[in-house]
Write an enzyme that holds these catalytic residues in place. Structure first.
Site, PDB file in Angstrom:
ATOM      1  N   HIS A 125       0.937  -1.204  -0.092  1.00  0.00           N
ATOM      2  CA  HIS A 125       0.009   0.029   0.048  1.00  0.00           C
ATOM      3  C   HIS A 125       0.753   1.281  -0.033  1.00  0.00           C
ATOM      4  O   HIS A 125       2.050   1.304   0.375  1.00  0.00           O
ATOM      5  CB  HIS A 125      -0.777  -0.069   1.246  1.00  0.00           C
ATOM      6  N   GLU A 142      -2.571  -7.100   7.822  1.00  0.00           N
ATOM      7  CA  GLU A 142      -1.390  -6.933   8.339  1.00  0.00           C
ATOM      8  C   GLU A 142      -1.186  -7.802   9.605  1.00  0.00           C
ATOM      9  O   GLU A 142      -1.839  -8.378  10.035  1.00  0.00           O
ATOM     10  CB  GLU A 142      -1.359  -5.335   9.064  1.00  0.00           C
TER      11      GLU A 142
END
Length: 228
Positions: free
Chosen positions: A9, A87
């Site tokens: 990202h 994550e």
């Protein structure tokens, strides 16, 4: 097998302020991160990605949407969310300043022996690697079956997850994975298949990628590279 493009990202407000965001909801791309994700999308715009698969966290879904927006009409039509690309669960470390965490005894373990690192109230780094690798291999096999061995697809995830996936593909012990850098909106490339994975790029930030989708050959002496 298909070719996997791993995209981290773009930069977030947490990245810019030195905070370990983890799975904190509402962490989004900042202005720089939005520009970075757009640049990654332009690098992939010449490819008709078979699919775009993303971590469920906002910053990855925003980055995946930026990739999708620049796809040709024959490319991916939506973003598929995959929880196992999320994550690392940093538990009680989540939301704390990196400068503060660097004073914790566990910090040295994370840097030098991550196989022994279990975040308080969270997951271990080996567990993170196992779910991430299993996820990309599962999607890669499915996409290959559906779209053929020359298909290219993208997985949008997080720095530690991508480093762990790359370490596995490189045959690198997880205890050495901190030697890898994965910058915001960088692109790394893995081709599964044959006797071992082929890592075609790590942490790339520039360059056209139209050559992707051509199956790497097995060579001795380095080979001639992909036809351009």
């Amino acid at each position: 097998m298909a070719t996997l493009v791993l995209v981290r990202h773009g930069r977030t407000t947490a990245n810019a302020t030195g905070v370990l965001a983890g799975r904190t909801p509402g962490v989004e791309l900042d202005e720089t991160g939005t520009q970075q994700a757009g640049a990654a999308g332009r690098r992939l715009a010449g490819l008709a990605l078979a699919e775009i698969v993303s971590s469920p966290l906002e910053r990855c879904r925003q980055s995946a949407t930026a990739l999708l927006a620049q796809q040709p009409s024959a490319g991916a039509q939506r973003v598929l969310v995959e929880d196992d690309l999320s994550e690392c669960d940093y538990g009680e470390w989540q939301g704390r300043a990196l400068s503060e965490l660097a004073q914790e005894p566990l910090w040295a373990t994370v840097q030098t022996q991550p196989t022994a690192a279990v975040f308080p109230g969270g997951e271990s780094m080996p567990a993170m690697q196992a779910r991430g690798v299993a996820a990309v291999r599962r999607h890669d096999a499915r996409i290959t079956q559906a779209s053929g061995p020359h298909a290219v697809w993208a997985a949008v995830s997080h720095g530690d997850v991508i480093k762990a996936i790359l370490a596995d593909a490189l045959g690198m012990h997880l205890d050495s994975f901190q030697r890898l850098d994965v910058h915001p909106a960088s692109i790394s490339i893995v081709h599964y298949g044959g006797p071992r994975p082929a890592v075609l790029g790590v942490n790339t930030l520039e360059g056209e990628l139209g050559w992707l989708g051509r199956t790497p050959g097995e060579t001795v002496g380095g080979g001639a590279g992909a036809a351009r």
